[in-house]
Scaffold this motif. Structure first.
Motif, PDB file in Angstrom:
ATOM      1  N   CYS A   5       0.867  -1.179   0.000  1.00  0.00           N
ATOM      2  CA  CYS A   5       0.000   0.000   0.000  1.00  0.00           C
ATOM      3  C   CYS A   5       0.898   1.221   0.000  1.00  0.00           C
ATOM      4  N   GLY A   6       1.150   1.796  -1.158  1.00  0.00           N
ATOM      5  CA  GLY A   6       1.994   2.977  -1.242  1.00  0.00           C
ATOM      6  C   GLY A   6       3.442   2.707  -0.877  1.00  0.00           C
ATOM      7  N   GLY A   7       3.949   1.524  -1.171  1.00  0.00           N
ATOM      8  CA  GLY A   7       5.336   1.220  -0.874  1.00  0.00           C
ATOM      9  C   GLY A   7       5.554   0.551   0.466  1.00  0.00           C
ATOM     10  N   PHE A   8       4.542   0.470   1.304  1.00  0.00           N
ATOM     11  CA  PHE A   8       4.635  -0.173   2.600  1.00  0.00           C
ATOM     12  C   PHE A   8       3.960  -1.537   2.537  1.00  0.00           C
ATOM     13  N   SER A   9       4.549  -2.529   3.161  1.00  0.00           N
ATOM     14  CA  SER A   9       3.901  -3.834   3.232  1.00  0.00           C
ATOM     15  C   SER A   9       2.867  -3.823   4.354  1.00  0.00           C
TER      16      SER A   9
END
Length: 94
Positions: A5-9
Motif C-alpha cells: 500500500c503505497g510502498g509499505f507492506s
C-alpha cells in the motif's frame, strides 16, 4: 504473499498503525475552565478559535480580493453575460 500500500507492506502498516490506543497530550492542559457555571475544555477553545480564523479568512478572500469576487459572482456571470460585461472590468489576454 505481501500486500503493498503505497510502498509499505502490510507488516509495516501494522507496525505503524497498531491496535493500541495512542493519545497525545492536550495543547492547553486537561483542566476544564469554569465560566458562569459552565465548564469547557481548553481544547474546544482551540477548535472554536481555529474555526473563527478559517471563516474570517474565507470571508476576507471572497469579499476583499478580485479573485474571490470573481469566483463568488461566477453563477451571475454565466446567467447574464451582458450585464456582467458592464459591471466587471475588462480583462485582456496577456
Amino acid at each position: 504473499m505481501v500486500l503493498r500500500c503505497g510502498g509499505f507492506s502490510l507488516a509495516d502498516m501494522l507496525f505503524i498503525f497498531d491496535k493500541q490506543l495512542h493519545r497525545f497530550p492536550a495543547l492547553s492542559g486537561d483542566d476544564p475552565i469554569h465560566i458562569l457555571g459552565a465548564t469547557i475544555l481548553p481544547q474546544r477553545l482551540w477548535v472554536i478559535g481555529s474555526a473563527i480564523f478559517v471563516f474570517g479568512g474565507l470571508w476576507a478572500f471572497f469579499t476583499k480580493t478580485m479573485t474571490g469576487k470573481a469566483a463568488f459572482n461566477m453563477p451571475e456571470i454565466i446567467r447574464r453575460r451582458t450585464s456582467c460585461r458592464i459591471k466587471m472590468p475588462r480583462i485582456r489576454n496577456a
